[in-house]
Design a protein around this motif. Sequence first.
Motif, PDB file in Angstrom:
ATOM      1  N   GLN A  98       0.817  -1.210   0.000  1.00 33.54           N
ATOM      2  CA  GLN A  98       0.000   0.000   0.000  1.00 33.54           C
ATOM      3  C   GLN A  98       0.854   1.266   0.000  1.00 33.54           C
ATOM      4  O   GLN A  98       0.483   2.262  -0.640  1.00 33.54           O
ATOM      5  N   LEU A 102       0.464   3.896  -2.988  1.00 36.78           N
ATOM      6  CA  LEU A 102       0.102   5.263  -2.635  1.00 36.78           C
ATOM      7  C   LEU A 102       1.192   6.252  -3.061  1.00 36.78           C
ATOM      8  O   LEU A 102       0.899   7.345  -3.564  1.00 36.78           O
ATOM      9  N   THR A 103       2.451   5.860  -2.885  1.00 37.44           N
ATOM     10  CA  THR A 103       3.562   6.711  -3.316  1.00 37.44           C
ATOM     11  C   THR A 103       3.518   6.927  -4.818  1.00 37.44           C
ATOM     12  O   THR A 103       3.716   8.051  -5.305  1.00 37.44           O
ATOM     13  N   GLU A 113      -6.443   6.923  -7.669  1.00 36.66           N
ATOM     14  CA  GLU A 113      -5.493   5.994  -7.060  1.00 36.66           C
ATOM     15  C   GLU A 113      -5.173   6.427  -5.632  1.00 36.66           C
ATOM     16  O   GLU A 113      -5.133   5.590  -4.709  1.00 36.66           O
ATOM     17  N   VAL A 114      -4.945   7.720  -5.430  1.00 41.69           N
ATOM     18  CA  VAL A 114      -4.681   8.232  -4.087  1.00 41.69           C
ATOM     19  C   VAL A 114      -5.917   8.056  -3.201  1.00 41.69           C
ATOM     20  O   VAL A 114      -5.809   7.611  -2.050  1.00 41.69           O
ATOM     21  N   HIS A 117      -6.288   4.183  -2.429  1.00 44.46           N
ATOM     22  CA  HIS A 117      -5.206   3.516  -1.702  1.00 44.46           C
ATOM     23  C   HIS A 117      -4.806   4.250  -0.431  1.00 44.46           C
ATOM     24  O   HIS A 117      -4.161   3.633   0.439  1.00 44.46           O
ATOM     25  N   ALA A 118      -5.213   5.502  -0.267  1.00 42.86           N
ATOM     26  CA  ALA A 118      -5.111   6.107   1.068  1.00 42.86           C
ATOM     27  C   ALA A 118      -6.024   5.347   2.025  1.00 42.86           C
ATOM     28  O   ALA A 118      -5.629   5.032   3.161  1.00 42.86           O
ATOM     29  N   ALA A 121      -4.458   1.878   2.563  1.00 45.07           N
ATOM     30  CA  ALA A 121      -3.271   1.946   3.411  1.00 45.07           C
ATOM     31  C   ALA A 121      -3.673   2.056   4.880  1.00 45.07           C
ATOM     32  O   ALA A 121      -3.128   1.355   5.741  1.00 45.07           O
ATOM     33  N   VAL A 131       0.179   8.275   5.829  1.00 43.61           N
ATOM     34  CA  VAL A 131      -0.627   8.420   4.610  1.00 43.61           C
ATOM     35  C   VAL A 131      -0.654   9.878   4.187  1.00 43.61           C
ATOM     36  O   VAL A 131      -0.434  10.209   3.006  1.00 43.61           O
ATOM     37  N   VAL A 135       0.854  11.456   0.625  1.00 44.28           N
ATOM     38  CA  VAL A 135      -0.041  12.177  -0.295  1.00 44.28           C
ATOM     39  C   VAL A 135       0.472  13.594  -0.535  1.00 44.28           C
ATOM     40  O   VAL A 135       0.372  14.116  -1.655  1.00 44.28           O
TER      41      VAL A 135
END
Length: 207
Positions: A98, A102-103, A113-114, A117-118, A121, A131, A135
């Motif tokens: 994750q 996220l990266t 995607e952010v 997956h935030a 995560a 997180v 971001v």
Amino acid sequence: MTSAAQPAGDANPDYSQLGGRLPLLTPAELDPEQARLRDQLVATRGADARAAGFLLELPGGEVAGPFNAHLRVPGIFQALRQWAAEIRRYGLPADVQQVAILTLGAAWHSDYEVYAHAAEARHAGVPASVVDAIVAGQPPAGLSKPAEIAHRLTLALAVDHAVGDDLYAEAHAAFGTEPLIALVNLIGRYMSTAAVLACFAVPVPPA
């Protein structure tokens, strides 16, 4: 076929634009192969989404994120799902996966995607402060060592397009050859996802 519950917020949110440049495919429009893949998606990633608290399946049975595009190319979609299954075989820890995804999403400014997956995560136990830092494009503090290496490796690939010898040595020592190859493939797979989201201007669901 079940419908997703609406998220908290607007009691009647407008989901009609969530396909971006592609109209949302309704279940009635799907051919048998598309319908089979849609049902598999809802049973797997849809369950993940419900557990983590982000929107994938819409109340009418349409799907958000990259999946509205993917359903139009069932052979590619099936190959992407098989790629994901093969990556999972190498047992990368959930926080490593994750953090890497996220990266990558943050580096690509990939809003959906952010968004997704935030949530994933946090659900995987990554602290909210970590997180938020990822971001925001800031160095995160408080990661496990493997997840911290995964963060730096993802930035090296996504931003610098190169991995230095010292970082490679750290990553190889942390993961071993085969899991490291799997991690690089995970990063590459989500680069593909970010590209689909960018090309088709897929937005984040309304709050």
